[in-house]
Design an enzyme around this catalytic site. Structure first.
Site, mmCIF file in Angstrom:
data_model
loop_
_atom_site.group_PDB
_atom_site.id
_atom_site.type_symbol
_atom_site.label_atom_id
_atom_site.label_comp_id
_atom_site.label_asym_id
_atom_site.label_seq_id
_atom_site.Cartn_x
_atom_site.Cartn_y
_atom_site.Cartn_z
ATOM 1 N N ASN A 127 -47.995 46.021 -35.175
ATOM 2 C CA ASN A 127 -47.042 47.082 -34.892
ATOM 3 C C ASN A 127 -46.945 47.968 -36.124
ATOM 4 O O ASN A 127 -47.062 47.481 -37.250
ATOM 5 C CB ASN A 127 -45.681 46.450 -34.567
ATOM 6 C CG ASN A 127 -44.698 47.442 -34.044
ATOM 7 O OD1 ASN A 127 -44.108 48.205 -34.801
ATOM 8 N ND2 ASN A 127 -44.500 47.444 -32.734
ATOM 9 N N ALA A 128 -46.697 49.245 -35.922
ATOM 10 C CA ALA A 128 -46.546 50.162 -37.053
ATOM 11 C C ALA A 128 -45.427 49.706 -37.988
ATOM 12 O O ALA A 128 -45.494 49.918 -39.196
ATOM 13 C CB ALA A 128 -46.267 51.580 -36.555
ATOM 14 N N CYS B 284 -48.437 36.943 -34.312
ATOM 15 C CA CYS B 284 -49.678 36.200 -34.552
ATOM 16 C C CYS B 284 -50.241 35.659 -33.247
ATOM 17 O O CYS B 284 -49.497 35.418 -32.281
ATOM 18 C CB CYS B 284 -49.417 35.038 -35.503
ATOM 19 S SG CYS B 284 -48.902 35.531 -37.156
ATOM 20 N N GLU C 183 -51.387 32.678 -32.566
ATOM 21 C CA GLU C 183 -50.902 31.335 -32.250
ATOM 22 C C GLU C 183 -49.530 31.387 -31.580
ATOM 23 O O GLU C 183 -49.289 30.734 -30.563
ATOM 24 C CB GLU C 183 -50.804 30.483 -33.526
ATOM 25 C CG GLU C 183 -52.115 30.336 -34.269
ATOM 26 C CD GLU C 183 -52.342 31.380 -35.365
ATOM 27 O OE1 GLU C 183 -52.899 31.006 -36.414
ATOM 28 O OE2 GLU C 183 -51.957 32.558 -35.182
#
Length: 150
Positions: free
Chosen positions: A54-55, A62, A64
């Protein structure tokens, strides 16, 4: 309880391959660091995830945690293993500290397969990746009573 030796080499290879496929869907325009994960439930269902950036950097997710959240949202709470893939050739991809704690939420004794693009992998258990960890059972342990302040 589940014993790690129960996963066949064929099953591990398949899980690693699924993590490599998930990596292809990563959204990482900032870091250019693709990660994929494939999470194996106790009944051999696989949930995949990829990293999503995301900016506003700290809002990224992540691979996972993405896979585990998908599994939890579908009612799963117990896992046999997770495979993780990246594009790094020189060493096995390792989960970040936040992901290690997130994995630990669902038990200390399941397997993490950290792989390389060639399909080779290194296996560790969650409790090896996060020794002396804090988990849900710690919240129910007896606590010292607080003294009232005067």
């Amino acid at each position: 309880t589940f014993k790690a030796e129960q996963l066949s080499k064929e099953m591990v290879k398949k899980l690693v391959l699924q993590s490599q496929e998930a990596k292809k869907r990563a959204y990482c325009p900032y870091s250019k660091f693709r990660v994929g994960a494939a999470l194996l439930t106790m009944d051999n269902y696989v949930f995949t995830g990829c990293n999503v950036e995301n900016a506003c950097y700290n809002l990224g997710v992540c691979a996972e945690r993405n896979a585990m959240s998908k599994a939890v949202s579908e009612g799963y709470r117990s896992f046999k293993a997770i495979a993780i893939a990246s594009d790094m050739d020189d060493h096995f991809i390792s989960p970040c500290g936040g992901c290690r704690q997130f994995m630990r939420e669902f038990g200390p004794n399941w397997d993490v397969y950290m792989s390389k693009p060639d399909g080779s992998y290194r296996k560790m258990r969650v409790d090896e990746l996060l020794p002396a960890s804090f988990g849900p059972e710690d919240l129910s342990m007896k606590k010292q009573k607080q003294q009232k302040r005067k």
